[in-house]
Design a protein around this motif. Structure first.
Motif, PDB file in Angstrom:
ATOM      1  N   UNK A 224     -20.617  21.758 -48.427  1.00  0.00           N
ATOM      2  CA  UNK A 224     -19.745  21.483 -46.872  1.00  0.00           C
ATOM      3  C   UNK A 224     -20.681  21.118 -45.844  1.00  0.00           C
ATOM      4  N   UNK A 225     -21.770  21.566 -45.871  1.00  0.00           N
ATOM      5  CA  UNK A 225     -22.716  21.189 -44.754  1.00  0.00           C
ATOM      6  C   UNK A 225     -23.034  19.703 -44.826  1.00  0.00           C
ATOM      7  N   UNK A 226     -23.009  19.053 -46.143  1.00  0.00           N
ATOM      8  CA  UNK A 226     -23.200  17.560 -46.345  1.00  0.00           C
ATOM      9  C   UNK A 226     -22.036  16.815 -45.857  1.00  0.00           C
TER      10      UNK A 226
ATOM     11  N   UNK B 100     -23.498  24.193 -49.403  1.00  0.00           N
ATOM     12  CA  UNK B 100     -24.439  23.001 -49.171  1.00  0.00           C
ATOM     13  C   UNK B 100     -23.479  21.833 -49.398  1.00  0.00           C
TER      14      UNK B 100
ATOM     15  N   UNK C  90     -20.084  17.801 -43.293  1.00  0.00           N
ATOM     16  CA  UNK C  90     -20.010  17.959 -41.885  1.00  0.00           C
ATOM     17  C   UNK C  90     -20.996  16.913 -41.274  1.00  0.00           C
TER      18      UNK C  90
ATOM     19  N   UNK D 273     -30.715  26.988 -49.947  1.00  0.00           N
ATOM     20  CA  UNK D 273     -30.236  25.754 -49.885  1.00  0.00           C
ATOM     21  C   UNK D 273     -30.645  25.146 -48.327  1.00  0.00           C
TER      22      UNK D 273
ATOM     23  N   UNK E  77     -30.474  27.324 -45.255  1.00  0.00           N
ATOM     24  CA  UNK E  77     -29.610  27.690 -44.232  1.00  0.00           C
ATOM     25  C   UNK E  77     -30.307  28.616 -43.608  1.00  0.00           C
TER      26      UNK E  77
ATOM     27  N   UNK F 271     -23.631  27.836 -41.185  1.00  0.00           N
ATOM     28  CA  UNK F 271     -23.493  27.251 -42.239  1.00  0.00           C
ATOM     29  C   UNK F 271     -24.151  25.968 -42.664  1.00  0.00           C
ATOM     30  N   UNK F 272     -24.995  25.471 -41.644  1.00  0.00           N
ATOM     31  CA  UNK F 272     -25.702  24.079 -41.573  1.00  0.00           C
ATOM     32  C   UNK F 272     -26.753  24.439 -42.538  1.00  0.00           C
ATOM     33  N   UNK F 273     -27.204  23.368 -43.270  1.00  0.00           N
ATOM     34  CA  UNK F 273     -28.285  23.068 -43.824  1.00  0.00           C
ATOM     35  C   UNK F 273     -29.399  22.652 -42.793  1.00  0.00           C
TER      36      UNK F 273
END
Lengths: 605, 288
Positions: free
Chosen positions: A462-464, A460, A466, B73, B75, B52-54
Motif C-alpha cells: 500500500x505504501x508503494x 508495504x 501511495x 518494512x 515504517x 503507514x509510509x515506508x
C-alpha cells in the motif's frame, strides 16, 4: 533402629529403583517414544519440519510434508539423483530407462526383480510379497477412482489412453485400461494420447508411489495412516507432532555410486559424503520427523543439540547466524557446530492480476480495457522487489523477471530486468497518460490470510502504491482465516490480486508456464484467467515436445508474452539455508518432490 | 467558609474539591489528557499522518529522523505508536459511552420494574451473555459480521454493559422507594419520565466511574484482540505492534514491543489511577 528400617529411611536407593522401573516399563514401547536415552544403540536421525502431513495415502500426497514420508515408505518407478543440481531423473524401482516407441507414445518400463513389500498382516501369513507391474497399474488407477478422494489425477488426466474413460465407466479395478497394462509381473506398458515429455517426472512423485492392493483393501480408511510399501523405511508411529520410521531390513541392496548420484567434490566435498560410497542405504536405524510449526521453537529444538538434527534458518535469525549473505557464510560459532547448504527453491513468489475483474482486467469497453492494462503495468512498476526480499526473505532471495524460474534449464539469465526494476516516475507517467488519477482509480482489495507478516506485506504494498499516487484509503485489506478460505476466493476469482508461491512439481518450465494457459483458468491453476490464443497455441505446441533448443525458444517467447501483458509482478525464488549437525552425513533438500535424500542419511557413531 | 456555604455544596462540588486534592489522581488525569491531546492531533491530521509510509530501512535504530526506530518494512515506529493512541481512544470512548448508555437504560428499567417481566428478561439476558467466554463471543461476532471493522466494538459493547446494568439496577431498586419517587408517582408523572428524569440522574456518579473502568477495559481488550488478529482490521494498534514484535524480539529488535507496551501501560495505569481517584471522590460515604 534396625538395619532394614535404616535402609527404608535412607532413600539413596530410590533414584536407582525408579530408573530400573522406568527402563523396564519403557522396554516394550516400540512406538517411537524414543529419546536420546531410550534409543541408545540405534542410529537415529531427527528431521524437523514446519508442518505434518494430513494423510499418508499416496493419492492424497499433495504437499511436500507427505512426500517426505511417502517416498521413504514406498517405491516410485523413478527418482531424482541425490546430489545433482539441476535435478536429474534416475530409475528407482524401474530396472533401467524405459523403451520408448519412435512416436513417443508408448513407454515400456521394466521393474526390478525381487523387490518385496514389508511384512504386514495384510498379506497371507504376514509376509510381504514381491512388487509387480500390476501394483503400478493399480496404484495409478486409484487416482481415477473418486472413492479415494484423489488429488493427483491432474498429472495423468487426458494423457493415458483409456484411463479417463475407465473412470467414467465407474472405476472398476478389474476392468483393463488400454493405455495402462501390466504385460507380465515385471513389465509395465503405458500408452499416451499424445506425447508427454514430463511423464517420467510424474512417475517420481509421491503420488505415483506403488501400493499393494491387499493393504488398501485390508486397512480401508485407515490406509492413510498405515503405509505398506517397499521403501527404505517402515512406519512405526504417526501423529501430528512426530512420525517415526524404522529401517526396512528387507530393502534391496543397491550400493551408492556417488558419481552416478551427481556428486561434485568441489562444492559438496566438505559434507563427508564419501563415507557412504559403495554402501547400501539406508544407513540409519530410525528416522524421526518432528513437526514444529513455530519457527523459533524449531530453531530452539535444533540448537539445543539433543533434539532436531536438521532445520532451516528462520528469516528473523538470518542476521544473527550469518556473517555474510553474498556469499552465504555462517558465523564461526555456528560453522563450528553445523554444516549448511544454501539452496534456491524450485519455485517462486509472484502476484498475479485476475483479469476477470473488470476494474483491472477484461472490460466490455475496449478503451477501459486498454486503460486497465496501463493501470496494471503501473502497479507492477511500483513493486519494489529488493525491499520485499530484504524485509521478508532475509535479503537472500533471487529476483528474476518472468515466470521461468532460475532452477530450470530454460531460464534465461540475459532477459531484461525492467519488469523487476522499480520505476515510480514511469508508473506515475503511465497513470497520467492514461487518464488515471486519485479520484478515478478503482478500489483495490488485497486479500491475504490473517497473520502479522501478511499484514505487513499489505502495508508495504500500500505504501508503494501511495508513492505512485494510489490513495491509501482505496487500497483495502481483506483477511481470510485460513489458507483454505483464501484459496477458495482465488479459485472463484473473487480477488483482483493473487499473492502466491508456487513450488515446481518437476524441473521443467512447463510447470510454471501452465499457470497462464487459458484452459487452466479458475478454478484451475491460471489465477490470472488470461486467455491469449497465441500463448495457448504455443503452450500446446511445446507441451508435446521433448527438451530441445526449439522448445526452449518457445518457452522464452511465452515468458516474454506474460511479461508484456502486465499480468503478474514476478518473481522471487527464495533461498533456503539448510542447517544440520556435523555428526550427520547428508545433503538435505526439500525441493521438487522433497525427501529423497533421507534414504542416504548417515549418522556418525 | 461559612456553615451556610458548606451546606450549599453538592455531591459534585465536594467530589471535585476532593479530586483536586488527590495528587496521584491528578497526575493520572494529566497523563490521560496528554494521551488525549495526542489522539486529537491524529484525528485532526496534525501528526502521525505517515504511520503507514515506508520511510526508512529494515529495523533502523533510534535516530533524530525515527525517534523509536523503524519496523521490518521501514515504517516509523514513533508515528505508529502515536497513531495507536487515537485507535485506543476511539475504541475506548465508543465502547465506554455506548456500553454505559446501554447498561444505564437496561439497568434502570430492570431496577424500576424489578420482579416483573422486564426485569426478569434483562437479568436473564445478562446471565446468558455473562456465561459466554468473552473471546469466544468476539470470534463468533467477527465471524457473523464477516470481517466488519466494527465487530470488535459490537462484541465489547454487548458484554461490557452488563456490569453497569447490574450496578444501576441495584441503585434504582434502592432509589425507587425514596420519597421523591413516591411524590412523582403521587402527582401522576409517567413511569418512564420518573426513570429517566428523576431516578437515572441520581446514578450518574456510578455511571461516571463505571465508564472510566469500561474505557480502560476496552483499551486492554482491543490490544489483546488485535494481537490475536480479531481486533483492528485496517489501521494501527498497540496490539498489532506487539504482534509484529513477536518475531522481532527473536532477532534482538525490541523497539516495537517497547514503544507499544510503554505507551499502553502509561495510559492504562494513568486511567486506572484516575478512575480510582474518581471513585473515591464520588463515594457518598467518603464525600459526606
Amino acid at each position: 533402629m534396625t538395619t532394614s528400617l535404616k535402609a527404608l529411611t535412607n532413600l539413596r536407593w530410590l533414584p536407582a529403583a525408579l530408573m530400573a522401573c522406568l527402563a523396564a516399563c519403557g522396554g516394550g514401547d516400540d512406538a517411537g517414544n524414543s529419546s536420546p536415552g531410550s534409543s541408545a544403540g540405534l542410529k537415529v536421525y531427527r528431521h524437523s519440519m514446519d508442518e505434518s502431513p494430513t494423510s499418508l495415502d499416496p493419492v492424497q500426497a499433495s504437499n511436500v510434508y507427505a512426500n517426505h514420508v511417502l517416498i521413504n515408505a514406498y517405491d516410485t518407478l523413478f527418482s531424482y539423483q541425490y546430489l545433482a543440481r539441476p535435478y536429474v531423473l534416475k530409475p528407482n524401482l524401474a530396472d533401467g530407462w524405459p523403451e520408448i516407441s519412435t512416436d513417443t507414445l508408448t513407454y515400456t518400463i521394466r521393474l526390478k526383480r525381487g523387490v518385496r513389500y514389508i511384512d504386514d498382516p495384510c498379506f497371507p501369513d504376514g509376509k510381504g510379497r514381491e512388487v509387480t507391474a500390476a501394483d503400478v497399474v493399480y496404484s495409478l488407477k486409484r487416482h481415477f477412482d473418486p472413492a479415494t478422494r484423489p488429488q493427483g489425477a491432474w498429472l495423468w488426466q487426458g494423457r493415458i489412453v483409456g484411463l479417463d474413460a475407465w473412470k467414467e465407466a465407474g472405476s472398476n479395478y478389474d476392468q483393463e485400461v488400454e493405455g495402462l497394462r501390466a504385460l507380465d509381473d515385471h513389465t509395465l506398458q503405458i500408452k499416451l494420447v499424445q506425447p508427454y515429455p514430463q511423464l517420467l517426472d510424474t512417475l517420481a512423485q509421491g503420488y505415483s508411489s506403488v501400493v499393494p492392493r491387499e493393504a488398501v483393501e485390508h486397512y480401508g480408511r485407515e490406509f492413510g495412516i498405515r503405509p505398506v510399501g517397499s521403501g527404505p523405511f517402515r512406519l512405526v508411529s504417526y501423529d501430528t507432532a512426530r512420525i517415526v520410521m524404522d529401517r526396512n531390513p528387507g530393502f534391496r541392496q543397491e550400493p551408492v555410486d556417488l558419481a552416478a548420484e551427481g556428486y561434485d567434490p568441489a562444492t559438496q566435498g566438505q559434507y563427508g559424503l564419501e563415507r557412504i560410497e559403495g554402501r547400501s542405504p539406508p544407513f540409519i536405524d530410525r528416522l524421526e520427523f518432528q513437526f514444529i510449526a513455530d519457527a523459533s521453537a524449531r530453531w530452539n529444538s535444533f540448537t539445543k543439540g539433543d533434539e532436531a538434527q536438521y532445520t532451516t534458518i528462520p528469516n528473523e535469525q538470518i542476521d544473527r547466524v550469518l556473517t555474510s549473505k553474498h556469499p552465504i557464510t555462517l558465523k564461526p560459532e555456528y560453522a563450528e557446530k553445523y554444516f549448511f547448504y544454501a539452496g534456491m527453491e524450485a519455485g517462486f513468489i509472484f502476484q498475479t492480476w485476475n483479469l476477470l475483474d473488470p476494474e483491472f482486467g477484461y472490460n466490455e469497453d475496449p478503451e477501459r480495457e486498454r486503460r486497465n492494462k496501463a493501470l496494471r503495468c503501473a502497479v507492477i512498476k511500483s513493486f519494489d522487489w529488493p525491499a520485499r526480499n530484504d524485509s521478508f526473505y532475509g535479503g537472500i532471495g533471487t529476483i528474476f523477471p518472468g515466470i521461468i524460474v532460475p532452477v530450470v534449464p530454460e531460464f534465461d539469465p540475459d532477459l531484461s530486468r525492467v519488469s523487476v526494476t522499480r520505476d515510480v516516475a514511469g508508473a506515475r507517467k503511465l497513470l497520467e497518460d492514461n487518464g488515471w488519477n486519485a479520484a478515478n482509480l478503482p478500489m483495490f482489495t488485497f486479500g491475504t490470510t490473517a497473520n502479522v507478516l501478511n499484514r505487513l506485506m499489505f502495508e508495504q504494498f500500500r505504501a508503494w502504491l501511495k508513492d505512485i499516487g494510489y490513495p491509501p484509503e482505496k487500497v483495502v485489506l481483506k483477511q481470510y482465516a485460513t489458507f483454505g478460505d483464501i484459496s477458495k476466493a482465488w479459485k472463484q476469482a473473487e480477488l483482483p490480486w493473487v499473492v502466491k508461491g508456487w513450488g515446481l512439481d518437476y524441473p521443467d518450465a512447463e510447470n510454471t508456464l501452465q499457470l497462464f494457459y487459458g484452459p487452466n483458468s479458475s478454478p484451475g491453476s491460471n489465477d490470472s484467467n488470461w486467455r491469449n490464443p497465441e500463448y495457448d497455441a504455443l503452450y500446446e505446441q511445446s507441451s508435446v515436445m521433448l527438451p530441445s533448443p526449439e522448445r526452449t525458444e518457445i518457452y522464452r517467447r511465452m515468458n516474454e508474452m506474460v511479461i508484456d501483458a502486465c499480468l503478474t509482478a514476478t518473481g522471487l525464488a527464495r533461498t533456503r539455508i539448510h542447517l544440520w549437525h556435523k555428526d550427520v552425513i547428508a545433503l538435505p533438500d526439500r525441493e521438487i518432490v522433497g525427501g529423497f535424500f533421507l534414504k542416504y542419511v548417515d549418522v556418525e557413531d | 467558609m461559612s456553615v451556610a456555604a458548606t451546606r450549599r455544596q453538592s455531591l459534585w462540588s465536594k467530589a471535585a474539591w476532593k479530586l483536586r486534592r488527590d495528587r496521584f489522581g491528578m497526575l493520572g488525569l494529566a497523563v490521560v489528557l496528554a494521551h488525549f491531546v495526542a489522539a486529537v492531533g491524529v484525528w485532526l491530521g496534525l501528526w502521525a499522518t505517515g504511520w503507514g509510509d515506508v520511510a526508512g530501512g529494515k529495523w533502523d535504530s533510534v535516530s533524530s529522523e525515527h525517534w523509536f526506530g523503524t519496523n521490518l518494512i521501514g515504517q516509523d515506529i514513533f508515528q505508529r505508536s502515536i497513531y495507536s493512541i487515537s485507535t485506543a481512544f476511539e475504541i475506548g470512548l465508543i465502547v465506554a459511552v455506548l456500553s454505559t448508555l446501554l447498561g444505564a437504560v437496561l439497568g434502570a428499567m430492570a431496577g424500576f420494574f424489578s420482579g416483573r417481566a422486564t426485569d426478569e428478561f434483562v437479568v436473564w439476558l445478562m446471565g446468558v451473555l455473562d456465561s459466554i467466554p468473552f473471546y469466544l463471543l468476539v470470534a463468533a461476532i467477527a465471524f457473523a459480521l464477516e470481517g466488519n471493522p466494527w465487530s470488535m466494538h459490537v462484541a465489547m459493547i454487548s458484554t461490557f454493559w452488563i456490569t453497569t446494568a447490574r450496578l444501576v439496577r441495584g441503585e434504582v431498586i434502592k432509589l425507587k422507594g425514596l420519597e421523591f419517587v413516591e411524590a412523582a408517582h403521587a402527582i401522576g408523572v409517567p413511569e418512564y419520565t420518573i426513570i429517566f428524569r428523576h431516578i437515572l440522574p441520581n446514578t450518574f456518579h456510578i455511571l461516571l466511574v463505571q465508564s472510566t473502568i469500561t474505557f480502560v477495559a476496552a483499551i486492554k481488550s482491543e490490544v489483546i484482540l488485535s494481537f490475536l488478529g480479531l481486533g483492528v482490521k485496517d489501521g494501527m494498534s498497540w496490539g498489532l505492534m506487539i504482534s509484529e514484535s513477536t518475531f522481532e524480539v527473536l532477532a534482538g529488535f525490541f523497539n516495537n514491543f517497547l514503544a507499544a507496551s510503554v505507551l499502553m501501560f502509561g495510559l492504562v495505569m494513568a486511567f486506572s489511577i484516575f478512575s480510582d481517584a474518581l471513585q473515591d471522590a464520588l463515594d457518598p460515604r467518603q464525600v459526606s
